[in-house]
Design a protein around this motif. Structure first.
Motif, PDB file in Angstrom:
ATOM      1  N   ILE A  51      13.678 -38.812 -55.073  1.00  0.00           N
ATOM      2  CA  ILE A  51      14.487 -39.908 -55.610  1.00  0.00           C
ATOM      3  C   ILE A  51      15.472 -39.377 -56.641  1.00  0.00           C
ATOM      4  O   ILE A  51      16.650 -39.742 -56.645  1.00  0.00           O
ATOM      5  N   THR A  52      15.019 -38.501 -57.510  1.00  0.00           N
ATOM      6  CA  THR A  52      15.883 -37.937 -58.552  1.00  0.00           C
ATOM      7  C   THR A  52      17.027 -37.140 -57.941  1.00  0.00           C
ATOM      8  O   THR A  52      18.184 -37.297 -58.342  1.00  0.00           O
ATOM      9  N   LYS A  53      16.726 -36.289 -56.961  1.00  0.00           N
ATOM     10  CA  LYS A  53      17.760 -35.465 -56.333  1.00  0.00           C
ATOM     11  C   LYS A  53      18.705 -36.286 -55.461  1.00  0.00           C
ATOM     12  O   LYS A  53      19.916 -36.071 -55.478  1.00  0.00           O
ATOM     13  N   GLN A  54      18.166 -37.221 -54.699  1.00  0.00           N
ATOM     14  CA  GLN A  54      18.954 -37.956 -53.711  1.00  0.00           C
ATOM     15  C   GLN A  54      19.768 -39.092 -54.331  1.00  0.00           C
ATOM     16  O   GLN A  54      20.888 -39.344 -53.926  1.00  0.00           O
ATOM     17  N   THR A  57      21.077 -41.846 -60.596  1.00  0.00           N
ATOM     18  CA  THR A  57      21.094 -43.120 -61.317  1.00  0.00           C
ATOM     19  C   THR A  57      21.353 -44.317 -60.403  1.00  0.00           C
ATOM     20  O   THR A  57      21.479 -45.441 -60.885  1.00  0.00           O
ATOM     21  N   LEU A  58      21.436 -44.108 -59.092  1.00  0.00           N
ATOM     22  CA  LEU A  58      21.744 -45.193 -58.159  1.00  0.00           C
ATOM     23  C   LEU A  58      20.480 -45.853 -57.620  1.00  0.00           C
ATOM     24  O   LEU A  58      19.426 -45.229 -57.527  1.00  0.00           O
ATOM     25  N   ALA A  59      20.624 -47.101 -57.245  1.00  0.00           N
ATOM     26  CA  ALA A  59      19.517 -47.819 -56.617  1.00  0.00           C
ATOM     27  C   ALA A  59      19.320 -47.312 -55.190  1.00  0.00           C
ATOM     28  O   ALA A  59      20.227 -46.734 -54.591  1.00  0.00           O
ATOM     29  N   PHE A  60      18.129 -47.544 -54.654  1.00  0.00           N
ATOM     30  CA  PHE A  60      17.810 -47.136 -53.283  1.00  0.00           C
ATOM     31  C   PHE A  60      16.883 -48.183 -52.681  1.00  0.00           C
ATOM     32  O   PHE A  60      16.313 -49.013 -53.388  1.00  0.00           O
ATOM     33  N   CYS A  61      16.749 -48.145 -51.363  1.00  0.00           N
ATOM     34  CA  CYS A  61      15.843 -49.093 -50.702  1.00  0.00           C
ATOM     35  C   CYS A  61      14.790 -48.327 -49.900  1.00  0.00           C
ATOM     36  O   CYS A  61      14.968 -47.158 -49.565  1.00  0.00           O
ATOM     37  N   ARG A  62      13.704 -49.013 -49.589  1.00  0.00           N
ATOM     38  CA  ARG A  62      12.585 -48.393 -48.880  1.00  0.00           C
ATOM     39  C   ARG A  62      13.004 -47.909 -47.500  1.00  0.00           C
ATOM     40  O   ARG A  62      12.520 -46.886 -47.023  1.00  0.00           O
ATOM     41  N   ARG A  63      13.913 -48.647 -46.853  1.00  0.00           N
ATOM     42  CA  ARG A  63      14.373 -48.257 -45.512  1.00  0.00           C
ATOM     43  C   ARG A  63      14.984 -46.860 -45.552  1.00  0.00           C
ATOM     44  O   ARG A  63      14.771 -46.055 -44.651  1.00  0.00           O
ATOM     45  N   TRP A  64      15.750 -46.567 -46.612  1.00  0.00           N
ATOM     46  CA  TRP A  64      16.354 -45.234 -46.721  1.00  0.00           C
ATOM     47  C   TRP A  64      15.288 -44.162 -46.851  1.00  0.00           C
ATOM     48  O   TRP A  64      15.428 -43.066 -46.308  1.00  0.00           O
ATOM     49  N   LEU A  65      14.220 -44.446 -47.608  1.00  0.00           N
ATOM     50  CA  LEU A  65      13.137 -43.469 -47.744  1.00  0.00           C
ATOM     51  C   LEU A  65      12.513 -43.191 -46.383  1.00  0.00           C
ATOM     52  O   LEU A  65      12.216 -42.032 -46.059  1.00  0.00           O
ATOM     53  N   ASN A  66      12.321 -44.231 -45.574  1.00  0.00           N
ATOM     54  CA  ASN A  66      11.796 -44.037 -44.213  1.00  0.00           C
ATOM     55  C   ASN A  66      12.722 -43.148 -43.399  1.00  0.00           C
ATOM     56  O   ASN A  66      12.271 -42.229 -42.712  1.00  0.00           O
ATOM     57  N   GLU A  67      14.028 -43.426 -43.457  1.00  0.00           N
ATOM     58  CA  GLU A  67      15.000 -42.655 -42.688  1.00  0.00           C
ATOM     59  C   GLU A  67      15.061 -41.196 -43.138  1.00  0.00           C
ATOM     60  O   GLU A  67      15.463 -40.328 -42.369  1.00  0.00           O
ATOM     61  N   GLU A  68      14.662 -40.935 -44.384  1.00  0.00           N
ATOM     62  CA  GLU A  68      14.691 -39.571 -44.930  1.00  0.00           C
ATOM     63  C   GLU A  68      13.349 -38.855 -44.775  1.00  0.00           C
ATOM     64  O   GLU A  68      13.134 -37.803 -45.365  1.00  0.00           O
ATOM     65  N   GLY A  69      12.456 -39.430 -43.959  1.00  0.00           N
ATOM     66  CA  GLY A  69      11.211 -38.754 -43.644  1.00  0.00           C
ATOM     67  C   GLY A  69      10.019 -39.155 -44.489  1.00  0.00           C
ATOM     68  O   GLY A  69       8.931 -38.609 -44.317  1.00  0.00           O
ATOM     69  N   PHE A  70      10.164 -40.106 -45.392  1.00  0.00           N
ATOM     70  CA  PHE A  70       9.049 -40.575 -46.207  1.00  0.00           C
ATOM     71  C   PHE A  70       8.463 -41.839 -45.570  1.00  0.00           C
ATOM     72  O   PHE A  70       8.496 -42.928 -46.138  1.00  0.00           O
ATOM     73  N   ASN A  71       7.918 -41.670 -44.362  1.00  0.00           N
ATOM     74  CA  ASN A  71       7.444 -42.803 -43.574  1.00  0.00           C
ATOM     75  C   ASN A  71       6.250 -43.517 -44.193  1.00  0.00           C
ATOM     76  O   ASN A  71       6.121 -44.718 -44.076  1.00  0.00           O
ATOM     77  N   ASN A  72       5.372 -42.810 -44.839  1.00  0.00           N
ATOM     78  CA  ASN A  72       4.176 -43.407 -45.447  1.00  0.00           C
ATOM     79  C   ASN A  72       4.268 -43.314 -46.967  1.00  0.00           C
ATOM     80  O   ASN A  72       3.421 -42.720 -47.619  1.00  0.00           O
TER      81      ASN A  72
END
Length: 123
Positions: A51-54, A57-72
């Motif tokens: 989260i810090t690298k990607q 200071t910007l907001a993010f959503c769970r869907r993006w984490l899934n798309e980036e390989g953090f499925n669980n």
């Protein structure tokens, strides 16, 4: 407000009563940069590093984490929320059946006036 400072000004428009409240399942989050704690487990530490690298200071959503390989990532994210390292941003709602929109401008105060950084062709 002082010269040289940057500001993000957010306004919310609604087709309802104009009384906005948070409601519903949270899908958006942002790192809390004032937090001083540390994640308790390795998966939460790994997710916080991502989260810090990607997003910095910007907001993010769970869907993006899934798309980036953090499925669980649900338990790791819960650990970050519980530690206060990440803040949730639930949906903003007004009365049933209405629409809510968020607008933002980023500006800087200069000696001769203001400079709006977020002005685009669409507004």
């Amino acid at each position: 407000m002082e010269e040289g400072e940057l500001y993000a000004i957010e306004t919310f428009g609604s087709t309802g009563k104009g009384l906005i409240h948070e409601e519903g399942e949270t899908s958006h989050y942002m790192k809390n940069f004032e937090a001083t704690g540390k994640p308790k487990n390795e998966k939460s530490r790994h997710l916080l590093t991502h989260i810090t690298k990607q997003y910095s200071t910007l907001a993010f959503c769970r869907r993006w984490l899934n798309e980036e390989g953090f499925n669980n990532h649900a338990l790791a994210l819960k650990g970050l929320l519980d530690a206060g390292l990440v803040d949730p941003y639930p949906p903003l709602c007004d009365q049933d059946g209405s629409y809510v929109a968020q607008f933002e401008h980023t500006l800087m105060l200069k000696p001769t006036g203001k400079e709006v950084f977020s002005r685009g062709d669409d507004f």
